[in-house]
Scaffold this active site. Sequence first.
Site, mmCIF file in Angstrom:
data_model
loop_
_atom_site.group_PDB
_atom_site.id
_atom_site.type_symbol
_atom_site.label_atom_id
_atom_site.label_comp_id
_atom_site.label_asym_id
_atom_site.label_seq_id
_atom_site.Cartn_x
_atom_site.Cartn_y
_atom_site.Cartn_z
ATOM 1 N N HIS A 1 -28.370 36.900 28.957
ATOM 2 C CA HIS A 1 -29.120 36.806 30.124
ATOM 3 C C HIS A 1 -30.279 37.840 30.149
ATOM 4 O O HIS A 1 -30.154 38.838 29.142
ATOM 5 C CB HIS A 1 -28.238 37.510 31.396
ATOM 6 C CG HIS A 1 -27.304 36.140 31.718
ATOM 7 N ND1 HIS A 1 -26.331 35.793 31.394
ATOM 8 C CD2 HIS A 1 -27.591 35.296 33.076
ATOM 9 C CE1 HIS A 1 -25.718 34.969 31.962
ATOM 10 N NE2 HIS A 1 -26.707 34.557 32.921
ATOM 11 N N LYS B 1 -29.329 42.418 34.199
ATOM 12 C CA LYS B 1 -28.060 41.843 34.662
ATOM 13 C C LYS B 1 -27.061 43.159 34.427
ATOM 14 O O LYS B 1 -27.041 43.872 33.315
ATOM 15 C CB LYS B 1 -27.563 40.842 33.876
ATOM 16 C CG LYS B 1 -26.365 40.194 34.476
ATOM 17 C CD LYS B 1 -26.066 38.936 33.753
ATOM 18 C CE LYS B 1 -24.666 38.183 34.551
ATOM 19 N NZ LYS B 1 -24.709 38.080 35.962
HETATM 20 P P1 NAD Z 1 -30.896 41.498 42.537
HETATM 21 O O1 NAD Z 1 -30.553 43.109 41.909
HETATM 22 O O2 NAD Z 1 -32.601 41.128 42.068
HETATM 23 O O3 NAD Z 1 -30.669 41.157 43.883
HETATM 24 C C1 NAD Z 1 -29.824 41.623 44.655
HETATM 25 C C2 NAD Z 1 -30.085 42.125 45.933
HETATM 26 O O4 NAD Z 1 -29.359 42.612 46.928
HETATM 27 C C3 NAD Z 1 -31.382 43.159 46.055
HETATM 28 O O5 NAD Z 1 -32.429 42.761 46.352
HETATM 29 C C4 NAD Z 1 -30.397 44.367 46.678
HETATM 30 O O6 NAD Z 1 -31.633 45.174 47.532
HETATM 31 C C5 NAD Z 1 -29.832 43.632 47.654
HETATM 32 N N1 NAD Z 1 -28.817 44.484 48.169
HETATM 33 C C6 NAD Z 1 -27.903 45.300 47.652
HETATM 34 N N2 NAD Z 1 -26.939 45.931 48.482
HETATM 35 C C7 NAD Z 1 -27.525 45.621 49.948
HETATM 36 C C8 NAD Z 1 -27.302 45.985 51.104
HETATM 37 N N3 NAD Z 1 -26.530 47.012 51.431
HETATM 38 N N4 NAD Z 1 -28.240 45.298 52.240
HETATM 39 C C9 NAD Z 1 -29.025 44.428 51.941
HETATM 40 N N5 NAD Z 1 -29.224 44.106 50.774
HETATM 41 C C10 NAD Z 1 -28.495 44.635 49.600
HETATM 42 O O7 NAD Z 1 -30.050 40.610 41.493
HETATM 43 P P2 NAD Z 1 -30.174 38.993 41.535
HETATM 44 O O8 NAD Z 1 -30.514 38.876 40.026
HETATM 45 O O9 NAD Z 1 -30.613 38.426 42.511
HETATM 46 O O10 NAD Z 1 -28.512 38.674 41.381
HETATM 47 C C11 NAD Z 1 -27.517 39.142 42.508
HETATM 48 C C12 NAD Z 1 -26.409 38.467 42.377
HETATM 49 O O11 NAD Z 1 -26.283 36.975 41.940
HETATM 50 C C13 NAD Z 1 -25.604 38.859 40.833
HETATM 51 O O12 NAD Z 1 -24.117 39.306 41.029
HETATM 52 C C14 NAD Z 1 -25.928 37.890 39.891
HETATM 53 O O13 NAD Z 1 -25.025 37.876 38.856
HETATM 54 C C15 NAD Z 1 -25.737 36.653 40.788
HETATM 55 N N6 NAD Z 1 -26.187 35.256 40.530
HETATM 56 C C16 NAD Z 1 -25.378 34.155 40.659
HETATM 57 C C17 NAD Z 1 -25.820 32.938 40.148
HETATM 58 C C18 NAD Z 1 -24.971 31.701 40.608
HETATM 59 O O14 NAD Z 1 -25.570 30.736 40.375
HETATM 60 N N7 NAD Z 1 -23.832 32.088 41.312
HETATM 61 C C19 NAD Z 1 -27.113 32.936 39.741
HETATM 62 C C20 NAD Z 1 -27.856 34.109 39.465
HETATM 63 C C21 NAD Z 1 -27.249 35.149 39.883
#
Ligand code: NAD
Length: 268
Positions: free
Chosen positions: A156, A160
Site C-alpha cells: 500500500h 497507510k
Molecule cells: P485518510 O486519512 O485520507 O482519511 C481519513 C479521514 O477521516 C480524514 O479526512 C480525517 O480528517 C477524517 N477524520 C478523522 N477523524 C475525524 C473526525 N473526528 N471527524 C471528522 N473526520 C475525521 O485515509 P483514507 O486513505 O481515506 O482511509 C480511511 C480508512 O479507510 C482507513 O482505515 C483505510 O484503511 C480504509 N480503506 C478501506 C477501504 C475498503 O475498501 N474498505 C479502501 C480504502 C481505504
Amino acid sequence: MTRIAIMGAAGRMGRVLIQAVAQEEQAELAAAIVRPDSSMIGVDIGELAGLGRLGVATLGDVRQAADDIDVLIDFTTPALTLDNLAFCADHGKAIVIGTTGFSEDELAVLDGYKERVPMVFAANMSTGVNLLVNLLETAARALGEAGYDIEIIEAHHRQKVDAPSGTALMLGQAVAAPLGRTLKEHGVFSREGQCGPRRDDEIGFATVRAGDIVGEHTVLFATEGERIELTHKASSRMTFGKGAVRAACWVADQPADRYDMQDVLGLK
Ligand code: NAD
C-alpha cells in the site's frame, strides 16, 4: 433514492466517495462531514471533490444532517466509526463501514450494534477482492490440506497507518477458516533473525509500504515443484468507492444486522 452522508469527506477515500455517489443514479449526496475544526466547513461538497458546485455545504457534525440522510458511508478511523455507530443507533440510520485497523475490543463494540443498526462492514469493498475471497476458500481446501505453504503479501501507499492491511487479514481469514486454522494461532506477522524454518500450518504475512500504491494483495500457495499465486491489484480507489455506494443503496432497505460485501454482491 438513497440519501447518503460521507464521513471524513476530506480524506483520500472521502473525495472518491463523493464522486462515486455523484455517478450513481439511485443515490443522492445529502451531506459531507469533515473534522469539527476543519477550514473546509461550509465549502460546497462538489467543489471539495472537484465536481463543481452541487449546492450542499460541508458540515462539521453529522447530527446537523440527521433529518436529511438514510445511510452514512464511513472510511475514517476506528474511534470515529464507533461514534458514528452510536449516532446511527440513536437516529435509525444505516451505515457502510470501510474503516480498517480496529482492535479486538473495538470490534466487539462494533459488533454490539448489529441488533440496532443495519451495517455493511468490509475491509475491502471491491468486487474483485470479494470474488477472490470465494476463490480462496476453494484453493485453501484443495491446497492447504495437500501441504502447500500459504503466505500473503500486501503493498500500500506510504500514508497507510495500519498493518497488515484489513484486506490481507480478510484474505487470511478466508484461507484459515476452511482449514480449521485461526489467524490468532497460525498467523505469523513478522520474521527477523534466527527464526527457524516455517511451520507447516502457519499463514505468513508480509507488508510493503511505498509511494502511492493503491492496494495490492497476493495469496501464495507453494509446495515443492510448483506455486500458485492469486493476485488482486487496485489501480484506482474508485473500485472501493463504487462498491461502498452499492452497499449503501443495498443496506438502506435491510433490517438491523452486520453484513459484508459477500451479502451485498450475492456471493454467499
Ligand atoms: P485518510 O486519512 O485520507 O482519511 C481519513 C479521514 O477521516 C480524514 O479526512 C480525517 O480528517 C477524517 N477524520 C478523522 N477523524 C475525524 C473526525 N473526528 N471527524 C471528522 N473526520 C475525521 O485515509 P483514507 O486513505 O481515506 O482511509 C480511511 C480508512 O479507510 C482507513 O482505515 C483505510 O484503511 C480504509 N480503506 C478501506 C477501504 C475498503 O475498501 N474498505 C479502501 C480504502 C481505504
